[in-house]
Design a protein around this motif. Structure first.
Motif, PDB file in Angstrom:
ATOM      1  N   UNK A  37       0.808  -1.232   0.000  1.00  0.00           N
ATOM      2  CA  UNK A  37       0.000   0.000   0.000  1.00  0.00           C
ATOM      3  C   UNK A  37       0.835   1.273   0.000  1.00  0.00           C
ATOM      4  N   UNK A  38       1.963   1.250   0.729  1.00  0.00           N
ATOM      5  CA  UNK A  38       2.810   2.440   0.807  1.00  0.00           C
ATOM      6  C   UNK A  38       3.633   2.623  -0.467  1.00  0.00           C
ATOM      7  N   UNK A  39       4.035   1.511  -1.077  1.00  0.00           N
ATOM      8  CA  UNK A  39       4.745   1.598  -2.365  1.00  0.00           C
ATOM      9  C   UNK A  39       3.814   2.182  -3.433  1.00  0.00           C
ATOM     10  N   UNK A  40       2.575   1.698  -3.464  1.00  0.00           N
ATOM     11  CA  UNK A  40       1.588   2.220  -4.418  1.00  0.00           C
ATOM     12  C   UNK A  40       1.345   3.706  -4.155  1.00  0.00           C
ATOM     13  N   UNK A  42       3.386   5.825  -2.787  1.00  0.00           N
ATOM     14  CA  UNK A  42       4.580   6.574  -3.188  1.00  0.00           C
ATOM     15  C   UNK A  42       4.621   6.767  -4.697  1.00  0.00           C
ATOM     16  N   UNK A  43       4.246   5.724  -5.449  1.00  0.00           N
ATOM     17  CA  UNK A  43       4.216   5.825  -6.911  1.00  0.00           C
ATOM     18  C   UNK A  43       3.183   6.863  -7.351  1.00  0.00           C
ATOM     19  N   UNK A  44       1.994   6.824  -6.721  1.00  0.00           N
ATOM     20  CA  UNK A  44       0.956   7.809  -7.047  1.00  0.00           C
ATOM     21  C   UNK A  44       1.439   9.218  -6.737  1.00  0.00           C
ATOM     22  N   UNK A  45       2.102   9.378  -5.579  1.00  0.00           N
ATOM     23  CA  UNK A  45       2.596  10.698  -5.182  1.00  0.00           C
ATOM     24  C   UNK A  45       3.619  11.237  -6.176  1.00  0.00           C
ATOM     25  N   UNK A  46       4.533  10.377  -6.625  1.00  0.00           N
ATOM     26  CA  UNK A  46       5.536  10.801  -7.603  1.00  0.00           C
ATOM     27  C   UNK A  46       4.864  11.215  -8.916  1.00  0.00           C
ATOM     28  N   UNK A  47       3.877  10.411  -9.366  1.00  0.00           N
ATOM     29  CA  UNK A  47       3.214  10.716 -10.635  1.00  0.00           C
ATOM     30  C   UNK A  47       2.381  11.992 -10.572  1.00  0.00           C
ATOM     31  N   UNK A  48       1.962  12.396  -9.362  1.00  0.00           N
ATOM     32  CA  UNK A  48       1.125  13.593  -9.221  1.00  0.00           C
ATOM     33  C   UNK A  48       1.930  14.870  -8.964  1.00  0.00           C
ATOM     34  N   UNK A  49       3.225  14.743  -8.735  1.00  0.00           N
ATOM     35  CA  UNK A  49       4.003  15.918  -8.344  1.00  0.00           C
ATOM     36  C   UNK A  49       3.973  17.022  -9.403  1.00  0.00           C
ATOM     37  N   UNK A  50       4.217  16.673 -10.654  1.00  0.00           N
ATOM     38  CA  UNK A  50       4.270  17.698 -11.702  1.00  0.00           C
ATOM     39  C   UNK A  50       2.930  18.405 -11.890  1.00  0.00           C
ATOM     40  N   UNK A  51       1.822  17.661 -12.083  1.00  0.00           N
ATOM     41  CA  UNK A  51       0.545  18.379 -12.237  1.00  0.00           C
ATOM     42  C   UNK A  51       0.143  19.168 -11.002  1.00  0.00           C
ATOM     43  N   UNK A  52       0.426  18.625  -9.810  1.00  0.00           N
ATOM     44  CA  UNK A  52       0.065  19.333  -8.574  1.00  0.00           C
ATOM     45  C   UNK A  52       0.856  20.631  -8.461  1.00  0.00           C
ATOM     46  N   UNK A  53       2.156  20.576  -8.733  1.00  0.00           N
ATOM     47  CA  UNK A  53       2.987  21.789  -8.652  1.00  0.00           C
ATOM     48  C   UNK A  53       2.559  22.812  -9.702  1.00  0.00           C
ATOM     49  N   UNK A  54       2.268  22.318 -10.909  1.00  0.00           N
ATOM     50  CA  UNK A  54       1.860  23.223 -11.986  1.00  0.00           C
ATOM     51  C   UNK A  54       0.557  23.940 -11.634  1.00  0.00           C
ATOM     52  N   UNK A  55      -0.435  23.200 -11.182  1.00  0.00           N
ATOM     53  CA  UNK A  55      -1.727  23.788 -10.840  1.00  0.00           C
ATOM     54  C   UNK A  55      -1.593  24.728  -9.646  1.00  0.00           C
ATOM     55  N   UNK A  56      -0.806  24.315  -8.654  1.00  0.00           N
ATOM     56  CA  UNK A  56      -0.612  25.156  -7.468  1.00  0.00           C
ATOM     57  C   UNK A  56       0.081  26.466  -7.819  1.00  0.00           C
ATOM     58  N   UNK A  57       1.045  26.387  -8.748  1.00  0.00           N
ATOM     59  CA  UNK A  57       1.774  27.595  -9.151  1.00  0.00           C
ATOM     60  C   UNK A  57       0.891  28.537  -9.969  1.00  0.00           C
ATOM     61  N   UNK A  58       0.083  27.975 -10.860  1.00  0.00           N
ATOM     62  CA  UNK A  58      -0.760  28.801 -11.723  1.00  0.00           C
ATOM     63  C   UNK A  58      -1.948  29.403 -10.974  1.00  0.00           C
TER      64      UNK A  58
END
Length: 403
Positions: A37-40, A42-58
């Protein structure tokens, strides 16, 4: 002294590798499902970093809020897909399972068909050899018909030659019931993955900063390079094989429907067969042949030549398309030999069960990629020379050229 030092280094390296292998075995064998569950997450968190940062910045919205919305959106999409598609697939597989059980009840007739088919095919042999082969085939057929699954069970009346012992289904049914009992644990694991995904996505930068503080700058850079490489390889492999599965699914589904329209295939459960074969197709070494070839042979034995020919054409098309498309779709070919892949599947199956068929070959792929990039050094590569050694060689060549 040099020999003693070399032996000492070799012994230290051997102990080091044995320790790594033992740790890998313990983690996969005893802690894999606990950590999954924690590996999954972590994978989800890594995959969401770019869109989350982009949306948060904009939008100037806090990263935690954006992360929460992103995780909830993914969950909503997954639940919607499961609700819309899952029930149909479940109903299809349930009907297909019942069909398989009915076909198993016809096993005696199939064994007799195989027996008569083999006897006809050995008619060209000399009389003595033919007689011995017929006796062996008949003895084997009798054993298959009379054999019971439960060894050491209470004595019961031996089944007749034309009957089927339903106790043979005890083991698979027991496995299904055992899996059903684990459903609450699976739901808890899914819930933990969702919660962990939210926390890791929100505080990802903090965890990265903690890791940087714990490690030296050189090791932190190496760890980042490893993470980027593994993420890139796994991401590309996942996308590639999902596309291959989808193409295989479409080919089988269209092929069986065409055979059905032509009145060659009179069965059902096309969706279940297509999904099962497509999933099996991503396994190394096996592929669609694990389903299609036995199915073709079965129809040849029972005398259904049109369906056998139709399935052979479908299988040929799938094989040709895969040979053309796979080199283009699979993003990174790390050059792991087929024998190593097969050995990894066998070792994984023996050591870890069904999950090991996938995990161990993927581990070999990742090790090969890490070694090729120079992150780890298990065997030599042409590009593995240390920069200082390269510079020394260049200087030496320059001196020799000057002379």
């Amino acid at each position: 002294m040099n020999i003693v030092k070399k032996r000492k280094d070799a012994m230290i390296n051997c102990i080091y590798f044995i320790g790594i292998i033992a740790l890998y075995y313990i983690i996969i064998k005893y802690a894999f499902w606990t950590l999954a569950p924690f590996v999954i997450a972590f994978i989800i968190a890594i995959s969401l970093q770019r869109p989350v940062r982009f949306i948060s910045k904009k939008t100037k919205i806090k990263k935690g809020i954006v992360a929460a919305v992103a995780v909830l959106l993914i969950i909503a999409v997954l639940i919607s897909v499961i609700m819309l598609v899952g029930y149909r697939i479940f109903a299809e597989f349930r009907g297909f399972g019942e069909y398989i059980v009915r076909r198993i009840s016809d096993l005696p007739e199939f064994v007799k068909s195989v027996e008569s088919w083999l006897i006809k095919r050995i008619a060209f042999l000399p009389d003595g050899i033919e007689k011995t082969a017929k006796a062996a085939i008949g003895e084997l057929a009798d054993k298959l018909l009379l054999e019971t699954a439960a060894e050491g069970s209470a004595p019961a009346e031996a089944p007749s030659k034309g009957s089927f012992d339903i106790s043979m289904l005890a083991t698979p049914l027991g496995g299904i019931l055992s899996t059903a009992k684990q459903i609450p644990s699976i739901l808890i694991a899914v819930l933990i993955s969702i919660i962990a995904s939210f926390f890791i996505t929100c505080d990802y930068d903090k965890y990265v900063e903690i890791m940087h503080r714990m490690l030296s700058e050189k090791r932190a850079e190496k760890l980042k390079k490893t993470k980027d490489l593994l993420t890139d390889i796994l991401g590309k492999m996942l996308k590639s094989y999902i596309m291959i599965m989808f193409i295989t699914f479409c080919e089988i589904c269209i092929g069986l429907n065409i055979l059905k329209v032509l009145n060659i295939y009179d069965g059902g459960y096309i969706l279940a067969i297509s999904i099962g074969t497509a999933v099996l197709d991503i396994l190394p070494v096996f592929g669609t042949g694990a389903v299609m070839i036995p199915w073709i042979v079965y129809n040849i034995i029972v005398g259904n030549a049109p369906l056998a020919i139709g399935l052979f054409i479908v299988y040929t098309i799938i094989t040709i398309v895969r040979q053309i498309m796979e080199p283009r779709l699979v993003a990174m070919n790390v050059g792991v030999p087929p024998l190593v892949t097969l050995a990894g599947m066998y070792i994984g199956l023996q050591a870890f069960g069904a999950i090991g068929i996938i995990i161990v070959p993927v581990t070999f792929v990742l090790i090969k990629a890490l070694n090729s990039e120079g992150i780890i050094h298990l065997w030599g590569n042409k590009g593995d020379e240390i920069p200082d050694e390269k510079n020394e060689k260049k200087e030496q060549k320059a001196v020799e050229a000057g002379k």
